[in-house]
Design an enzyme around this catalytic site. Structure first.
Site, mmCIF file in Angstrom:
data_model
loop_
_atom_site.group_PDB
_atom_site.id
_atom_site.type_symbol
_atom_site.label_atom_id
_atom_site.label_comp_id
_atom_site.label_asym_id
_atom_site.label_seq_id
_atom_site.Cartn_x
_atom_site.Cartn_y
_atom_site.Cartn_z
ATOM 1 N N ARG A 26 0.960 -1.268 0.135
ATOM 2 C CA ARG A 26 -0.440 -0.082 -0.167
ATOM 3 C C ARG A 26 0.825 1.218 -0.146
ATOM 4 O O ARG A 26 0.525 2.119 -0.443
ATOM 5 C CB ARG A 26 -0.995 -0.203 1.640
ATOM 6 N N ASN A 44 -6.361 -3.335 1.317
ATOM 7 C CA ASN A 44 -6.004 -4.451 2.523
ATOM 8 C C ASN A 44 -7.063 -4.983 2.569
ATOM 9 O O ASN A 44 -8.279 -5.043 3.049
ATOM 10 C CB ASN A 44 -4.695 -4.756 3.434
#
Ligand code: MN
Length: 254
Positions: A26, A44
């Site tokens: 990320r 996620n």
């Protein structure tokens, strides 16, 4: 002659499968999107995938999608699924699904009875007094008057105050959402967030309706799986999440 001006570009929703969580995916996606000028978010999912909303100029979005097929060092991408999505109008590329800090709702009997909603933003608790309390019913738009910031140390306070009292009606963590980075979202009068409390759960919005010295907002439950149309949570669940006591019991014991 030049052709018709290009629209804003495109939006895509990308699902990345493989070993893609716990490898800095990320954070790396945020950096790459920043380099490319792509806006949106990355999160996620519980199933182990990483999902990305990407929007911007076609070539930039395509370049990010190509990067998602590789991911950062340490990732092992097995599959990238790209769906045509909407341009949602994001003004940032944010990590979603992560806690932004604490939230608390303190039921407070002072001159008037209200519930104080407090959200941790940059180390202080931004606060709104909600006369009717929060609701899990998206049809209930609750007036929320913005009040002074509070210190985090006040979040646990429960007890009599002489003229009334306070209980910790709910508490937990929250995620910042929306298209605009916080705290700018608050300054601009539209803040979207997700609560993970013991009573309150899911998406909410605060929409400013009247600026001024005591800005007025509406607190609205967003329509999602956690929403409970027709419910009246402050009546159904009056007790403190710390002591189980009601505000009346705390005041009577003072
Ligand atoms: Mn108060």
């Amino acid at each position: 002659m030049a052709g018709r001006a290009k629209a804003k570009g495109k939006g895509v929703r990308v699902t990345v499968r493989g070993r893609v969580q716990a490898v800095g995916f990320r954070e790396a996606a945020v950096r790459r999107a920043g380099e490319l000028g792509v806006l949106g978010w990355v999160r996620n999912e519980d199933d182990g995938t990483v999902v990305v909303q990407a929007e911007g100029p076609d070539a930039a979005v395509d370049a990010l999608v190509e990067w998602l097929g590789e991911g950062p060092r340490g990732a092992a991408v097995e599959e990238v699924e790209v769906e045509k999505g909407k341009v949602e109008g994001h003004e940032q590329f944010a990590i979603r699904g992560v806690s932004a800090g604490a939230f608390v709702i303190q039921e407070h009997q002072a001159t008037a009875h209200h519930w104080d909603l407090r959200l941790e933003v940059d180390g202080v608790m931004r606060s709104w007094a909600v006369p009717k309390g929060p609701s899990m019913d998206p049809a209930q738009k609750r007036l929320a008057v913005q009040v002074a910031d509070h210190e985090k140390s006040h979040n646990d306070f429960e007890g009599g105050t002489g003229e009334g009292g306070v209980i910790v009606w709910d508490r937990g963590t929250y995620e910042q959402g929306g298209r605009v980075p916080w705290p700018e979202a608050i300054e601009r009068g539209h803040a979207v967030f997700v609560l993970h409390g013991e009573k309150l759960e899911g998406g909410f919005a605060l929409q400013r309706t009247r600026p001024g010295e005591k800005p007025q907002w509406l607190l609205i439950k967003r329509k999602d799986d956690a929403a409970r149309p027709g419910s009246d949570l402050v009546a159904e669940s009056p007790g403190s999440v710390v002591s189980g006591k009601t505000l009346a019991e705390v005041i009577a014991a003072d």
